[in-house]
Enzyme design. Structure first.
Site, PDB file in Angstrom:
ATOM      1  CB  CYS A  23      10.140  22.792  -7.307  1.00  0.00           C
ATOM      2  SG  CYS A  23       8.408  22.412  -7.379  1.00  0.00           S
ATOM      3  CG  ASP A 136       2.959  23.785 -14.379  1.00  0.00           C
ATOM      4  OD1 ASP A 136       3.692  23.536 -13.444  1.00  0.00           O
ATOM      5  OD2 ASP A 136       3.297  23.266 -15.535  1.00  0.00           O
ATOM      6  CE  LYS A 138       4.324  19.959 -14.605  1.00  0.00           C
ATOM      7  NZ  LYS A 138       5.847  20.804 -14.606  1.00  0.00           N
ATOM      8  CG  ASN A 141       1.356  20.004 -11.449  1.00  0.00           C
ATOM      9  OD1 ASN A 141       2.038  19.571 -10.674  1.00  0.00           O
ATOM     10  ND2 ASN A 141       1.479  21.085 -12.366  1.00  0.00           N
ATOM     11  CG  ASP A 157       3.097  22.488  -9.092  1.00  0.00           C
ATOM     12  OD1 ASP A 157       3.947  22.024  -9.662  1.00  0.00           O
ATOM     13  OD2 ASP A 157       3.392  23.931  -8.840  1.00  0.00           O
ATOM     14  CB  THR A 176      -2.653  60.046 -20.415  1.00  0.00           C
ATOM     15  OG1 THR A 176      -2.333  59.871 -21.884  1.00  0.00           O
ATOM     16  CG2 THR A 176      -1.297  59.646 -19.649  1.00  0.00           C
TER      17      THR A 176
HETATM   18  C1  LIG Z   1       1.308  22.328  -3.746  1.00  0.00           C
HETATM   19  C2  LIG Z   1       2.510  21.623  -4.686  1.00  0.00           C
HETATM   20  N1  LIG Z   1       3.287  22.052  -5.418  1.00  0.00           N
HETATM   21  N2  LIG Z   1       3.928  23.452  -5.369  1.00  0.00           N
HETATM   22  C3  LIG Z   1       4.941  23.596  -5.952  1.00  0.00           C
HETATM   23  N3  LIG Z   1       5.565  23.018  -6.897  1.00  0.00           N
HETATM   24  N4  LIG Z   1       5.180  25.013  -6.064  1.00  0.00           N
HETATM   25  C4  LIG Z   1       1.945  20.101  -4.744  1.00  0.00           C
HETATM   26  C5  LIG Z   1       2.946  19.267  -5.594  1.00  0.00           C
HETATM   27  C6  LIG Z   1       2.760  17.952  -5.790  1.00  0.00           C
HETATM   28  C7  LIG Z   1       1.919  17.248  -4.685  1.00  0.00           C
HETATM   29  N5  LIG Z   1       1.949  16.022  -4.807  1.00  0.00           N
HETATM   30  C8  LIG Z   1       1.286  15.276  -3.732  1.00  0.00           C
HETATM   31  O1  LIG Z   1       0.355  15.696  -2.796  1.00  0.00           O
HETATM   32  C9  LIG Z   1       1.371  13.794  -4.019  1.00  0.00           C
HETATM   33  C10 LIG Z   1       2.157  13.112  -4.900  1.00  0.00           C
HETATM   34  C11 LIG Z   1       1.917  11.433  -4.637  1.00  0.00           C
HETATM   35  C12 LIG Z   1       2.408  10.744  -5.165  1.00  0.00           C
HETATM   36  C13 LIG Z   1       2.150   9.356  -4.683  1.00  0.00           C
HETATM   37  C14 LIG Z   1       1.161   9.295  -3.755  1.00  0.00           C
HETATM   38  C15 LIG Z   1       0.954  10.407  -3.088  1.00  0.00           C
HETATM   39  N6  LIG Z   1      -0.165  10.423  -1.946  1.00  0.00           N
HETATM   40  O2  LIG Z   1      -0.393  11.412  -1.325  1.00  0.00           O
HETATM   41  O3  LIG Z   1      -0.255   8.982  -1.582  1.00  0.00           O
HETATM   42  C16 LIG Z   1       1.009  11.619  -3.565  1.00  0.00           C
HETATM   43  N7  LIG Z   1       0.954  13.052  -3.108  1.00  0.00           N
HETATM   44  C17 LIG Z   1       1.359  18.202  -3.674  1.00  0.00           C
HETATM   45  C18 LIG Z   1       1.395  19.646  -3.639  1.00  0.00           C
END
Ligand SMILES: C/C(=N\NC(=N)N)c1ccc(NC(=O)c2cc3cccc([N+](=O)[O-])c3[nH]2)cc1
Length: 320
Positions: A23, A136, A138, A141, A157, A176
């Site tokens: 997403c 969630d 996994k 995340n 996430d 009730t």
């Molecule tokens: C809050 C959130 N998701 N929420 C949602 N899908 N509704 C969320 C989901 C994924 C992330 N991912 C990262 O911060 C994240 C992925 C990644 C891959 C390589 C390198 C880095 N990095 O920070 O160097 C990365 N950061 C951060 C936040």
């Protein structure tokens, strides 16, 4: 850059994409005033199912992201939104997603899997003690703070997360009871079972870290993945698991239990012999509380004393 919120553009420079998510995406950003490197997670609102749940989910998630404060939970620095997207400014996690590390059949060394698993347990223990179910968990995340094996991990996430509405249950019980179903009164609807879903997911995560492949998968045998999960049927392929300790396997087996009331809890997992490993715990606490500030050090001492006491209680012959 034009579609970005003005305030975001004024404070940060967004550059290349650094991670992909179902997403939305993650971009590398620089804070103009400090040149600090940060990550910006962009979540397209249209990705959510129906408008209703989307807004409610997102509000809950943003509330959780801004409220949680634990070394193994992602911390948000800033938050912006436009009509079609959310922009969450986060600390950079240069080790990327655990998913990248364990896909392509890469098994983690047992000591590394234990270090990561202990941190995941502490993160989820914190969420549960604050009435939050992640729901969630996994490998995508779980983020790693560096490319080193020995590193801090952070859970992220909270899109599927739920804040346990004890209040709504209390309101229900005021009315009730004559029309209420039995499960409203039993464990099922209170914190009990709800939390157990995260324990199951941690069992799957530990299986993947130790075995390098998932316990349940559509390509295994004749059963659908749903049937495999409902029956709790998984196989520890000898070639992959012969070097894994019996204690590690015992943790997996006690988490991947179908009946939530019989499944090992997060607290019980933290007391499991496999995790009574002082070196691992010292390393984890050094990563989690690097400043070594007083409160944290006290927390560590309490944990170590508890471990030591448990050891003595269980006739731990090893001298202190
Ligand atoms: C809050 C959130 N998701 N929420 C949602 N899908 N509704 C969320 C989901 C994924 C992330 N991912 C990262 O911060 C994240 C992925 C990644 C891959 C390589 C390198 C880095 N990095 O920070 O160097 C990365 N950061 C951060 C936040």
């Amino acid at each position: 850059q034009s579609s970005l919120p003005k305030e975001l553009r004024e404070k940060y420079v967004l550059t290349r994409g650094i991670g992909t998510g179902v997403c939305g995406e993650v971009k590398l950003a620089f804070e103009r005033s400090t040149c600090r490197k940060l990550a910006v997670k962009i979540i397209n609102k249209k990705n959510f199912k129906s408008e209703g749940t989307a807004t409610r989910n997102a509000k809950t998630e943003i509330e959780i992201l801004q409220r949680v404060d634990h070394p193994c939970l992602i911390k948000t620095e800033d938050f912006y939104q436009t009509d079609d997207s959310y922009y969450i400014v986060l600390e950079l996690m240069e080790g990327g997603e655990l998913f990248q590390k364990v896909k392509s059949q890469q098994q983690l060394k047992e000591s590394v899997a234990k270090l990561y698993f202990y941190q995941m347990l502490k993160a989820v223990q914190y969420l549960h003690s604050n009435g939050i179910i992640h729901r969630d968990l996994k490998p995508e995340n779980i983020l790693l703070s560096s490319q080193e094996d020995v590193c801090l991990i952070k859970v992220t996430d909270f899109n599927q997360s739920r804040i346990l509405e004890e209040a709504s249950l209390m309101r229900t019980l005021c009315g009730t009871p004559s029309y209420l179903a039995p499960e409203v009164f039993t464990h099922a609807s209170t914190t009990g079972y709800g939390l157990a879903v995260d324990a199951w997911s941690l069992g799957v995560l530990l299986f993947v870290c130790l075995g390098g492949y998932p316990p349940f998968h559509e390509s295994f045998g004749h059963q659908s993945i749903t049937d495999q999960i409902i029956r709790g049927e998984f196989t520890m392929v000898p070639s992959k698991w012969k070097h894994v300790s019996d204690q590690a396997k015992d943790v997996v087996r006690k988490l991947l239990v179908v009946d939530p009331s019989k499944r090992m809890t997060i607290e019980e997992a933290l007391q499991h012999p496999w995790l009574q490993d002082r070196d691992m715990m010292d390393t984890a606490h050094r990563l989690m509380y690097p400043s070594g500030d007083a409160a944290a050090t006290a927390a560590v001492q309490v944990e170590r004393l508890a471990t030591r006491k448990r050891g003595r209680d269980e006739g731990d012959e090893e001298e202190e």
